[in-house]
Design an enzyme around this catalytic site. Structure first.
Site, PDB file in Angstrom:
ATOM      1  N   LEU A  14       0.923  -1.312   0.071  1.00 51.31           N
ATOM      2  CA  LEU A  14       0.114   0.017   0.019  1.00 51.31           C
ATOM      3  C   LEU A  14       1.052   1.360   0.041  1.00 51.31           C
ATOM      4  CD1 LEU A  14      -2.883   1.366   0.159  1.00 51.31           C
ATOM      5  CD2 LEU A  14      -2.493   1.212   2.489  1.00 51.31           C
TER       6      LEU A  14
ATOM      7  N   THR B  95      10.031   6.029   4.767  1.00 51.72           N
ATOM      8  CA  THR B  95      10.347   5.672   6.270  1.00 51.72           C
ATOM      9  C   THR B  95      10.528   4.219   6.330  1.00 51.72           C
ATOM     10  OG1 THR B  95       8.046   5.186   6.868  1.00 51.72           O
ATOM     11  CG2 THR B  95       8.732   7.524   7.119  1.00 51.72           C
TER      12      THR B  95
ATOM     13  N   ARG C 297      16.524  -1.435   3.604  1.00 52.95           N
ATOM     14  CA  ARG C 297      15.177  -1.453   2.972  1.00 52.95           C
ATOM     15  C   ARG C 297      14.962  -0.230   2.049  1.00 52.95           C
ATOM     16  NH1 ARG C 297      12.119  -3.213  -0.480  1.00 52.95           N
ATOM     17  NH2 ARG C 297       9.907  -3.668   0.167  1.00 52.95           N
TER      18      ARG C 297
ATOM     19  N   SER D  64      -7.047   3.404   8.015  1.00 54.65           N
ATOM     20  CA  SER D  64      -7.972   2.673   8.928  1.00 54.65           C
ATOM     21  C   SER D  64      -7.910   1.237   8.256  1.00 54.65           C
ATOM     22  CB  SER D  64      -9.243   3.374   9.333  1.00 54.65           C
ATOM     23  OG  SER D  64      -9.894   2.424  10.085  1.00 54.65           O
TER      24      SER D  64
ATOM     25  N   TYR E  45      -5.263  -6.024  16.129  1.00 51.11           N
ATOM     26  CA  TYR E  45      -5.125  -5.085  14.947  1.00 51.11           C
ATOM     27  C   TYR E  45      -6.255  -4.329  14.512  1.00 51.11           C
ATOM     28  CZ  TYR E  45      -4.526  -3.856   9.919  1.00 51.11           C
ATOM     29  OH  TYR E  45      -4.683  -3.098   8.839  1.00 51.11           O
TER      30      TYR E  45
ATOM     31  N   LYS F 122      -7.221  -0.185  14.676  1.00 53.03           N
ATOM     32  CA  LYS F 122      -8.095   0.785  13.429  1.00 53.03           C
ATOM     33  C   LYS F 122      -9.331   1.326  14.006  1.00 53.03           C
ATOM     34  CE  LYS F 122      -4.739  -0.257  10.631  1.00 53.03           C
ATOM     35  NZ  LYS F 122      -3.922   0.885  10.330  1.00 53.03           N
TER      36      LYS F 122
ATOM     37  N   SER G  64      -1.616  -8.516   0.592  1.00 51.32           N
ATOM     38  CA  SER G  64      -0.549  -7.778   1.627  1.00 51.32           C
ATOM     39  C   SER G  64       0.630  -8.890   1.693  1.00 51.32           C
ATOM     40  CB  SER G  64      -1.453  -7.629   3.063  1.00 51.32           C
ATOM     41  OG  SER G  64      -0.275  -7.097   3.996  1.00 51.32           O
TER      42      SER G  64
END
Length: 347
Positions: A15, A38, A44, A179, A202, A206, A237
């Site tokens: 994402l 970031t 990475r 979210s 998790y 959110k 994902s």
């Protein structure tokens, strides 16, 4: 040439990368856009920058949009790291124009395969929209003695925002909290705001994001900052794919497409479609007319066309959550006095 600065947390995720790609495609002409990547680790960073450069060179924007890169090493589960990230930003930037809070850490421990099979056969659409068979660890704390997921996805980013508020104000920034479709009020108990007793930390984090947005967007608006909360729908994902083999991954994709065919608007599947809402609210939404007390969702039609779909947010518990987080912020202001160290390394 007008300069803009965009910070995207979790840039190395599916994402996060696609948010950057869409931002490159939609940014105004004759702008120098600094993309602050970031990551928790330096290796990475360069890999992600190379991926973005490759997209930019093929995007058709080389002639009318200049981009450059910076990086920010930050681990939101470590408050000293969060403070150091602020220190780095404060030294280098007078203004920030975009902040995408794409924090999506989970403490998954596999899949309840018996439960998964049962859900798929009894209610396949629900099984791939609101799954209950993902196993999450319970009671995990960070080294800072906070609920790990609470700190990673909610408090750490919020504390960072509070520290860089002058830069965000000068940049008339857009803040976008990512979210989830699975942020139902049932996932949060006001007696467990740090999410230490729940097996759905998790999802609970959110829900906290939704409430924190509702509690803060009006005050930010007075500073010229437009804050939105969005959800990317359902897409592939990298973080959860590790629990799937080739056959189960292929089966998951088939069920995703079936769900879309059956009328689910949320099965975007592709990370690029999932990044639609986060960039829409920064580049296309008119903050003078479009509501900020709703959640903007990335949606896709049966034939694969992306669109934006809004959702109402239940405000129950907003004041309690905000009061708890504000108290926690004051505690950490005191704890973090004089704890800044230099962490940057040239790339």
């Amino acid at each position: 040439m007008n300069r803009k600065v965009a910070i995207v947390t979790g840039t190395n995720s599916n994402l996060g990368l696609n948010i950057v790609f869409r931002l490159i495609e939609t940014e105004d002409t004759n702008v120098r856009l600094t993309i602050v990547v970031t990551s928790r680790t330096l290796p990475r960073v360069q890999e992600v920058i190379n991926q973005i450069k490759d997209f930019y060179n093929k995007s058709g924007r080389v002639e009318d949009l200049e981009i450059d890169f910076d990086y920010l090493l930050v681990d939101f589960t470590n408050m000293v790291s969060v403070l150091n990230a602020y220190y780095d930003i404060n030294k280098k930037y007078r203004a920030i124009n975009y902040l995408f809070v794409n924090a999506a850490q989970g403490i998954f421990d596999g899949i309840d395969w018996i439960g998964a099979v049962k859900e798929v056969f009894t209610n396949p659409l629900e099984a791939v929209t609101n799954p209950t068979y993902k196993i999450q660890l319970v009671g995990v704390k960070s080294k800072d003695d906070m609920g790990l997921i609470f700190q990673a996805n909610v408090f750490g980013p919020y504390y960072f925002i509070s520290k860089i508020l002058p830069q965000l104000t000068r940049g008339k920034a857009y803040i976008v909290w990512i979210s989830s479709i699975m942020s139902d009020p049932k996932y949060l108990s006001l007696n467990d705001i740090e999410l230490l007793k729940t097996n759905a930390s998790y999802e609970g984090s959110k829900r906290l994001v939704d409430l924190l947005h509702l509690a803060t967007y009006k005050d930010l608006k007075k500073l010229g900052i437009n804050q939105y909360v969005v959800q990317p729908g359902i897409f592939t994902s990298h973080s959860f794919s590790e629990y799937l083999n080739f056959f189960t991954y292929f089966g998951m994709l088939c069920l995703f497409y079936l769900a879309r065919l059956l009328g689910s608007p949320w099965h975007n599947i592709d990370g690029y479609k999932a990044a639609n809402a986060p960039v829409y609210v920064t580049r296309l939404a008119n903050p003078n007319f479009e509501k900020q007390d709703v959640k903007y969702g990335s949606a896709t039609s049966r034939d694969g066309m992306p669109y934006i779909k809004t959702q109402e947010i239940d405000p129950t518990g907003m004041s309690d959550v905000f009061a708890y987080i504000q108290k926690k912020k004051l505690e950490w202001d005191e704890k973090l006095k004089d704890q800044i160290v230099e962490t940057r390394t040239p790339i």
